[in-house]
Design a protein around this motif. Structure first.
Motif, PDB file in Angstrom:
ATOM      1  N   UNK A   1     -18.373  13.023 -30.062  1.00  0.00           N
ATOM      2  CA  UNK A   1     -17.155  12.216 -30.604  1.00  0.00           C
ATOM      3  C   UNK A   1     -16.057  12.114 -29.359  1.00  0.00           C
ATOM      4  N   UNK A   2     -15.876  12.790 -28.448  1.00  0.00           N
ATOM      5  CA  UNK A   2     -15.103  12.615 -27.150  1.00  0.00           C
ATOM      6  C   UNK A   2     -15.668  13.647 -26.158  1.00  0.00           C
ATOM      7  N   UNK A   3     -15.518  13.193 -24.824  1.00  0.00           N
ATOM      8  CA  UNK A   3     -15.991  13.723 -23.420  1.00  0.00           C
ATOM      9  C   UNK A   3     -14.900  13.334 -22.403  1.00  0.00           C
ATOM     10  N   UNK A   4     -13.864  14.048 -22.442  1.00  0.00           N
ATOM     11  CA  UNK A   4     -12.918  13.576 -21.530  1.00  0.00           C
ATOM     12  C   UNK A   4     -13.202  14.066 -20.148  1.00  0.00           C
ATOM     13  N   UNK A   5     -12.717  13.225 -19.201  1.00  0.00           N
ATOM     14  CA  UNK A   5     -13.127  13.186 -17.777  1.00  0.00           C
ATOM     15  C   UNK A   5     -11.842  12.829 -16.997  1.00  0.00           C
ATOM     16  N   UNK A   6     -11.080  13.971 -16.351  1.00  0.00           N
ATOM     17  CA  UNK A   6     -10.201  13.709 -15.513  1.00  0.00           C
ATOM     18  C   UNK A   6     -10.211  13.144 -14.090  1.00  0.00           C
ATOM     19  N   UNK A   7     -10.172  11.988 -13.511  1.00  0.00           N
ATOM     20  CA  UNK A   7     -10.336  11.607 -12.428  1.00  0.00           C
ATOM     21  C   UNK A   7      -8.920  11.359 -11.746  1.00  0.00           C
TER      22      UNK A   7
ATOM     23  N   UNK B   1       0.786  -1.140   0.181  1.00  0.00           N
ATOM     24  CA  UNK B   1       0.179   0.192  -0.053  1.00  0.00           C
ATOM     25  C   UNK B   1       0.826   1.353   0.041  1.00  0.00           C
ATOM     26  N   UNK B   2       2.023   0.991   0.669  1.00  0.00           N
ATOM     27  CA  UNK B   2       2.842   2.208   0.873  1.00  0.00           C
ATOM     28  C   UNK B   2       3.444   2.767  -0.583  1.00  0.00           C
ATOM     29  N   UNK B   3       3.625   1.799  -1.730  1.00  0.00           N
ATOM     30  CA  UNK B   3       3.872   2.288  -2.933  1.00  0.00           C
ATOM     31  C   UNK B   3       2.879   3.351  -3.696  1.00  0.00           C
ATOM     32  N   UNK B   4       1.540   3.167  -3.271  1.00  0.00           N
ATOM     33  CA  UNK B   4       0.568   3.792  -3.621  1.00  0.00           C
ATOM     34  C   UNK B   4       0.195   5.436  -3.161  1.00  0.00           C
ATOM     35  N   UNK B   5       1.010   5.480  -2.061  1.00  0.00           N
ATOM     36  CA  UNK B   5       0.706   6.758  -1.391  1.00  0.00           C
ATOM     37  C   UNK B   5       0.940   8.045  -2.253  1.00  0.00           C
ATOM     38  N   UNK B   6       0.189   8.831  -2.467  1.00  0.00           N
ATOM     39  CA  UNK B   6       0.523  10.072  -3.212  1.00  0.00           C
ATOM     40  C   UNK B   6      -0.834  10.171  -3.870  1.00  0.00           C
ATOM     41  N   UNK B   7      -0.933  11.321  -5.049  1.00  0.00           N
ATOM     42  CA  UNK B   7      -2.116  11.842  -5.833  1.00  0.00           C
ATOM     43  C   UNK B   7      -1.663  11.337  -7.247  1.00  0.00           C
ATOM     44  N   UNK B   8      -2.678  10.547  -7.771  1.00  0.00           N
ATOM     45  CA  UNK B   8      -2.532   9.998  -9.382  1.00  0.00           C
ATOM     46  C   UNK B   8      -3.886  10.530 -10.062  1.00  0.00           C
ATOM     47  N   UNK B   9      -3.446  10.516 -11.264  1.00  0.00           N
ATOM     48  CA  UNK B   9      -4.618  11.231 -12.145  1.00  0.00           C
ATOM     49  C   UNK B   9      -4.537  10.370 -13.291  1.00  0.00           C
ATOM     50  N   UNK B  10      -5.903  10.180 -14.076  1.00  0.00           N
ATOM     51  CA  UNK B  10      -6.111   9.494 -15.334  1.00  0.00           C
ATOM     52  C   UNK B  10      -7.275  10.300 -16.048  1.00  0.00           C
ATOM     53  N   UNK B  11      -7.220  10.440 -17.292  1.00  0.00           N
ATOM     54  CA  UNK B  11      -8.089  10.918 -18.024  1.00  0.00           C
ATOM     55  C   UNK B  11      -8.761   9.848 -18.998  1.00  0.00           C
ATOM     56  N   UNK B  12      -9.918   9.900 -18.940  1.00  0.00           N
ATOM     57  CA  UNK B  12     -10.806   8.883 -19.915  1.00  0.00           C
ATOM     58  C   UNK B  12     -12.229   9.390 -20.547  1.00  0.00           C
ATOM     59  N   UNK B  13     -12.579   8.912 -21.730  1.00  0.00           N
ATOM     60  CA  UNK B  13     -13.652   9.239 -22.413  1.00  0.00           C
ATOM     61  C   UNK B  13     -14.692   8.669 -22.087  1.00  0.00           C
ATOM     62  N   UNK B  14     -15.787   9.582 -21.592  1.00  0.00           N
ATOM     63  CA  UNK B  14     -17.131   9.051 -21.447  1.00  0.00           C
ATOM     64  C   UNK B  14     -18.139   9.309 -22.441  1.00  0.00           C
ATOM     65  N   UNK B  15     -17.597   9.561 -23.787  1.00  0.00           N
ATOM     66  CA  UNK B  15     -18.553   9.848 -24.778  1.00  0.00           C
ATOM     67  C   UNK B  15     -19.482   8.671 -25.157  1.00  0.00           C
ATOM     68  N   UNK B  16     -18.828   7.522 -24.799  1.00  0.00           N
ATOM     69  CA  UNK B  16     -19.686   6.352 -25.257  1.00  0.00           C
ATOM     70  C   UNK B  16     -20.910   6.147 -24.354  1.00  0.00           C
ATOM     71  N   UNK B  17     -20.794   6.430 -22.994  1.00  0.00           N
ATOM     72  CA  UNK B  17     -21.971   6.493 -22.008  1.00  0.00           C
ATOM     73  C   UNK B  17     -22.812   7.469 -22.403  1.00  0.00           C
ATOM     74  N   UNK B  18     -22.425   8.749 -22.594  1.00  0.00           N
ATOM     75  CA  UNK B  18     -23.093   9.784 -22.855  1.00  0.00           C
ATOM     76  C   UNK B  18     -24.165   9.478 -24.166  1.00  0.00           C
ATOM     77  N   UNK B  19     -23.304   9.000 -25.142  1.00  0.00           N
ATOM     78  CA  UNK B  19     -24.053   8.592 -26.318  1.00  0.00           C
ATOM     79  C   UNK B  19     -25.266   7.719 -26.406  1.00  0.00           C
ATOM     80  N   UNK B  20     -24.879   6.635 -25.549  1.00  0.00           N
ATOM     81  CA  UNK B  20     -25.969   5.509 -24.980  1.00  0.00           C
ATOM     82  C   UNK B  20     -27.047   6.179 -24.238  1.00  0.00           C
ATOM     83  N   UNK B  21     -26.845   6.894 -23.361  1.00  0.00           N
ATOM     84  CA  UNK B  21     -27.970   7.686 -22.698  1.00  0.00           C
ATOM     85  C   UNK B  21     -28.681   8.396 -23.784  1.00  0.00           C
ATOM     86  N   UNK B  22     -28.140   9.045 -24.622  1.00  0.00           N
ATOM     87  CA  UNK B  22     -28.899  10.016 -25.656  1.00  0.00           C
ATOM     88  C   UNK B  22     -29.611   8.947 -26.475  1.00  0.00           C
ATOM     89  N   UNK B  23     -29.065   7.937 -26.865  1.00  0.00           N
ATOM     90  CA  UNK B  23     -29.911   6.963 -27.750  1.00  0.00           C
ATOM     91  C   UNK B  23     -31.065   6.576 -26.915  1.00  0.00           C
TER      92      UNK B  23
END
Length: 186
Positions: free
Chosen positions: A37-43, A2-24
């Motif tokens: 076409x793209x809706x990035x979210x930074x986590x 667990x010690x190796x994970x200590x700190x702040x981490x970030x990633x970006x992923x595209x949620x356009x597929x989920x948005x388009x499914x909801x719109x459908x």
């Protein structure tokens, strides 16, 4: 481990597929005019030495990305109204008069109705974590213990990254993430 994970981490992923499914689902035949076409979210996630974590979305950046959908959705409303006008034998102007709004106003209201703040808030979590043998166990709250039957598999790489490769658990179908996800240390 667990010690190796200590700190702040970030990633970006595209949620356009989920948005388009909801719109459908919501708009049926008219969904074709409202594709993202793209809706990035930074986590981001912060792991602390006391084996607690906090996960959140960069809400300001996500709100900006959602606002950038407005021109595309303005064009989508224009195309949808042209389609409706052609099908009904009326004019786009007459339909706009009935609506009492401009295409820009409709697009802005549509993006607001997506409630990006609520989407971001849904991913805000605090809980306990434990990392062992390439498995990352996390609870959904500080009051809940980690469940050894629910975990993400991960690999620590030498370049300051964690690649989360999958999820195991009885609730895997409701997990909103797409794997693999690579988090970089911030």
């Amino acid at each position: 481990e667990s010690v190796a994970l200590v700190g702040t981490w970030g990633t970006e992923f595209d949620i356009s597929e989920y948005l388009n499914a909801a719109i459908d689902e919501e708009m049926g035949d008219y969904a074709q005019f409202f594709r993202a076409d793209k809706l990035p979210m930074t986590l981001k996630v912060r792991y602390s030495e006391d084996e607690t974590y906090e996960m959140w979305v960069d809400t300001d950046a996500f709100m900006k990305e959602c606002e950038e959908l407005i021109p595309s959705y303005t064009d989508g409303y224009r195309k949808a109204y042209e389609y409706i006008a052609a099908q009904s034998g009326t004019s786009v102007e007459a339909l706009l008069g009935e609506a009492g709004k401009t295409f820009d106003e409709m697009a802005g209201e549509f993006v607001a109705s997506l409630d990006p703040e609520a989407m971001a808030e849904a991913l805000h979590m605090k809980g306990l974590y434990r990392a062992q043998g390439g498995k990352l166990y996390r609870s959904n709250s500080l009051d809940e213990r980690v469940d050894k039957e629910r975990y993400e598999t991960y690999e620590l790489t030498g370049d300051g990254a964690i690649t989360v490769t999958g999820y195991v658990g009885d609730d895997a179908d409701s997990n909103p993430f797409v794997y693999p996800m690579t988090f970089k240390k911030k």
